[in-house]
Scaffold this active site. Structure first.
Site, PDB file in Angstrom:
ATOM      1  CD  GLU A   2      88.541  23.803  12.957  1.00  0.00           C
ATOM      2  OE1 GLU A   2      89.353  23.135  12.280  1.00  0.00           O
ATOM      3  OE2 GLU A   2      88.729  25.001  13.255  1.00  0.00           O
ATOM      4  CG  ASP A  42      92.597  22.299  11.754  1.00  0.00           C
ATOM      5  OD1 ASP A  42      92.200  22.393  10.561  1.00  0.00           O
ATOM      6  OD2 ASP A  42      91.945  22.753  12.717  1.00  0.00           O
ATOM      7  CG  ASP A  51      83.110  28.141   5.836  1.00  0.00           C
ATOM      8  OD1 ASP A  51      83.143  29.045   4.975  1.00  0.00           O
ATOM      9  OD2 ASP A  51      84.058  27.378   6.048  1.00  0.00           O
ATOM     10  CG  HIS A  74      89.537  23.434   8.727  1.00  0.00           C
ATOM     11  ND1 HIS A  74      90.109  24.232   9.699  1.00  0.00           N
ATOM     12  CD2 HIS A  74      89.537  24.200   7.596  1.00  0.00           C
ATOM     13  CE1 HIS A  74      90.424  25.403   9.182  1.00  0.00           C
ATOM     14  NE2 HIS A  74      90.100  25.414   7.917  1.00  0.00           N
TER      15      HIS A  74
HETATM   16  C1  F6R Z   1      86.661  28.923   4.031  1.00  0.00           C
HETATM   17  C2  F6R Z   1      86.838  27.541   4.400  1.00  0.00           C
HETATM   18  C3  F6R Z   1      88.109  27.047   5.012  1.00  0.00           C
HETATM   19  C4  F6R Z   1      89.350  27.493   4.258  1.00  0.00           C
HETATM   20  C5  F6R Z   1      90.603  26.981   4.962  1.00  0.00           C
HETATM   21  C6  F6R Z   1      91.860  27.402   4.253  1.00  0.00           C
HETATM   22  O1  F6R Z   1      85.368  29.113   3.499  1.00  0.00           O
HETATM   23  O2  F6R Z   1      85.943  26.806   4.226  1.00  0.00           O
HETATM   24  O3  F6R Z   1      88.083  25.649   5.044  1.00  0.00           O
HETATM   25  O4  F6R Z   1      89.291  27.015   2.944  1.00  0.00           O
HETATM   26  O5  F6R Z   1      90.622  27.447   6.268  1.00  0.00           O
HETATM   27  O6  F6R Z   1      91.971  28.776   4.328  1.00  0.00           O
HETATM   28  P1  F6R Z   1      93.008  29.552   3.430  1.00  0.00           P
HETATM   29  O7  F6R Z   1      92.613  29.325   2.030  1.00  0.00           O
HETATM   30  O8  F6R Z   1      92.854  30.992   3.828  1.00  0.00           O
HETATM   31  O9  F6R Z   1      94.350  28.992   3.750  1.00  0.00           O
END
Ligand code: F6R
Length: 260
Positions: free
Chosen positions: A142, A135, A66, A137
């Site tokens: 989301e 949440d 992303d 995702h």
């Molecule tokens: C980032 C991504 C997100 C993160 C998620 C967890 O490329 O795809 O899904 O993996 O927001 O973030 P962290 O690892 O910072 O808790």
């Protein structure tokens, strides 16, 4: 779905083992890279193995999950720059071998379609590293995301923007509202999914991911439908798992040769 409960350092080693095994047997493997905190220890371990053990990514390619929309090209939190800093520049990917969705494109839908096409033309992702949002995702799909979604524009939830404010001087107003993200169907097309989650803040999302009903409300639950999904969690992230005892027992009695 395999769930492994272990300290964070061991989880990173296990993920790195899976990546090393793949890249040594298939040097032109296609990796899927996540940003955020969760994969950082894995990237450290891969960088170490590159330097100390000669693990090479010279023929491999990688696709990011992303990207924020609209962050300037030189912004340190632009995911393209984060990936460069955390892994790409620390190993030996060939120039251009790591790609991400173009959050600065004039025509974002066309950029998303081109990204999907690039993944297909590369032969698909062999191993996708994932984190999970509080949440539920994965990538930036989301709650409410279509389970059949492909790379597209998404609006980040307030929760995700609050969670990610730590990367933006703790100022939520600096966190973009929009992103481009691989869709859930895009992620599901990868041949092996390896998700890492640590800390109590992830416990509910991890419980839903592995033991909840498959639902767009908890997008990561779609991983239950994947034929080869591995969930690597520490004790805190595992603290709400109903079947924790079974997962521990299963992993403890797993033959060494089997890998993830
Ligand atoms: C980032 C991504 C997100 C993160 C998620 C967890 O490329 O795809 O899904 O993996 O927001 O973030 P962290 O690892 O910072 O808790």
């Amino acid at each position: 779905m395999e769930v492994v409960i272990a300290p964070a350092e061991e989880l990173a080693r296990l993920a790195a083992d899976a990546i090393e095994k793949l890249v040594r047997s298939k040097p032109d493997a296609v990796l899927g890279l996540a940003t955020g905190s969760s994969p950082l220890k894995v990237y450290d371990e891969l960088a170490r193995r590159h330097t100390e053990d000669g693990l090479s990514f010279a023929a491999a390619r990688a696709f990011m999950l992303d990207e924020y929309v609209g962050l300037p090209a030189d912004h340190p939190e632009r995911y393209r720059n984060v990936i460069e800093k955390e892994i790409a520049s620390r190993v030996d990917f060939a120039p251009g071998a790591v790609q991400g969705p173009d959050g600065l494109a004039d025509d974002l839908p066309t950029a998303c379609a081109a990204y999907e096409q690039a993944i297909v033309e590369a032969g698909g992702v062999d191993l996708q590293i994932l984190g999970i949002g509080t949440d539920g995702h994965i990538a930036f799909n989301e709650p409410g995301s279509s389970l059949a979604s492909r790379t597209r524009i998404k609006t980040l939830t307030q929760q995700t923007r609050e969670d990610n404010a730590r990367f933006f001087e703790d100022d939520i107003d600096k966190v973009p509202h929009h992103c481009l993200t691989q869709g859930l169907a895009t992620i599901m097309s990868a041949r092996h999914l390896v998700l890492l989650a640590t800390g109590k803040g992830k416990a509910e999302a991890v419980h839903q991911l592995t033991e909840g009903a498959v639902s767009a409300l908890w997008p990561a639950t779609i991983m239950q439908m994947h034929p080869h999904a591995t969930v690597l969690v520490d004790d805190a992230a595992a603290s709400r798992l109903q079947l924790a005892g079974y997962y521990r027992q299963t992993f403890a009695s797993k033959p060494d040769w089997q890998g993830l």
